[in-house]
Design an enzyme around this catalytic site. Structure first.
Site, PDB file in Angstrom:
ATOM      1  N   LEU A  80       0.454  -1.234   0.005  1.00 46.58           N
ATOM      2  CA  LEU A  80       0.022   0.061   0.175  1.00 46.58           C
ATOM      3  C   LEU A  80       0.472   1.252  -0.229  1.00 46.58           C
ATOM      4  O   LEU A  80       1.725   0.840   1.033  1.00 46.58           O
ATOM      5  CB  LEU A  80      -0.732   0.243   1.072  1.00 46.58           C
ATOM      6  N   ASP A  81       0.206   1.976  -0.591  1.00 46.57           N
ATOM      7  CA  ASP A  81       1.547   3.831  -0.976  1.00 46.57           C
ATOM      8  C   ASP A  81       1.216   3.991   1.063  1.00 46.57           C
ATOM      9  O   ASP A  81       0.761   3.850   1.745  1.00 46.57           O
ATOM     10  CB  ASP A  81       0.296   4.422  -1.660  1.00 46.57           C
ATOM     11  N   LYS A  82       1.691   5.156   1.132  1.00 44.37           N
ATOM     12  CA  LYS A  82       2.406   5.936   1.847  1.00 44.37           C
ATOM     13  C   LYS A  82       1.028   6.178   2.707  1.00 44.37           C
ATOM     14  O   LYS A  82       0.792   6.575   3.970  1.00 44.37           O
ATOM     15  CB  LYS A  82       4.065   6.496   2.151  1.00 44.37           C
TER      16      LYS A  82
END
Ligand code: URA
Length: 257
Positions: free
Chosen positions: A101-103
């Site tokens: 998952l993105d930051k």
């Protein structure tokens, strides 16, 4: 546990292969050659050898983690906090993340020490569905929704996505949802801008895929949270940064993908 299962889970080979090794006399249990794959062993007490090497058992572990925004999906990082820093020293041994998952994305992330499981869920041909809840800046017309449902061009317009499932939750001006959005750390200077929230289910895992898909129809993601992988829903009892074991039922549904 059955001897053949133990050997397969310890990465000696696939179930079929280890049965052959056992029948060929390559496996010893407590110093004695055993040729019956179905016998039961106690993996914590018995000494199991394959070709004269002791086989160490590593129990397979599967966690559901509720990822907070601000940490990255990586084993180690010099600059940022990683998802593994939320696990105790004991729990993080040998574990890796299933996908990323993105930051700034929150929500459901699976963690495991089972390479086959990770491979299966991530394999592009398996088209595992992932559902996200989003808030975006902009608005989505019926035509935009149809485009997303049919597939849109992303990555400099060169890649057509697989069809997504869409469900609009709410829409209006930022000021109509100000309290709710501020709780999610979304602040806009202009309160009269249009915002829209909804659910999107995709069956691919390209980098920043949801953000790119929404961008393709003129919306900018403000908040993104993964709420389901296949039929497994993020447990609403898990606070951000918390994790728990997957249940037998959840595992079965993921293994049957
Ligand atoms: N799509 C995105 O854009 N970001 C994520 O983190 C996951 C899916």
């Amino acid at each position: 546990m059955r001897l053949d299962k133990f050997l397969a889970q310890s990465s000696i080979g696939k179930r079929k292969e280890v049965r052959i090794y056992i029948k060929e006399g390559k496996v010893r249990v407590n110093e004695k050659v055993v040729t019956v794959p179905a016998i039961n062993i106690d993996e914590k007490i018995d000494k199991i050898e394959y070709l004269n090497n002791v086989v160490e058992y590593s129990e397979k572990v599967y966690y559901m983690f509720n990822k907070p925004s601000g940490c990255i999906t990586a084993k180690i990082d010099k600059e940022h906090k990683t998802v593994f820093e939320f696990l105790s020293e004991e729990d993080k041994k040998g574990m890796f993340h299933v996908g990323r998952l993105d930051k700034d994305t929150e929500g459901l992330l699976l963690l495991t020490n089972d390479g086959d499981f990770e491979h299966k869920l991530m394999h592009p041909e398996n088209h595992v569905c992932k559902t996200y809840f989003f808030w975006a800046l902009g608005s989505l017309s019926n035509e935009d929704i149809k485009s997303l449902e049919n597939g849109v061009n992303i990555i400099k317009g060169r890649v057509l996505t697989r069809p997504a499932k869409m469900k609009i939750h709410d829409y209006g001006l930022f000021k109509d949802f100000e309290d709710e959005l501020k709780k999610l750390n979304i602040n806009l200077k202009n309160c009269n801008q249009s915002v829209v929230s909804g659910y999107i289910t995709i069956s691919e895992g390209r980098k920043h895929q949801v953000k790119r898909m929404l961008k393709a129809v003129g919306c900018n993601i403000l908040y993104l949270k993964r709420i389901a992988i296949g039929e497994v829903m993020l447990d609403t009892k898990l606070n951000l940064g918390e994790y728990r074991h997957l249940t037998e039922k959840e595992l079965q549904s993921l293994f049957s993908i």
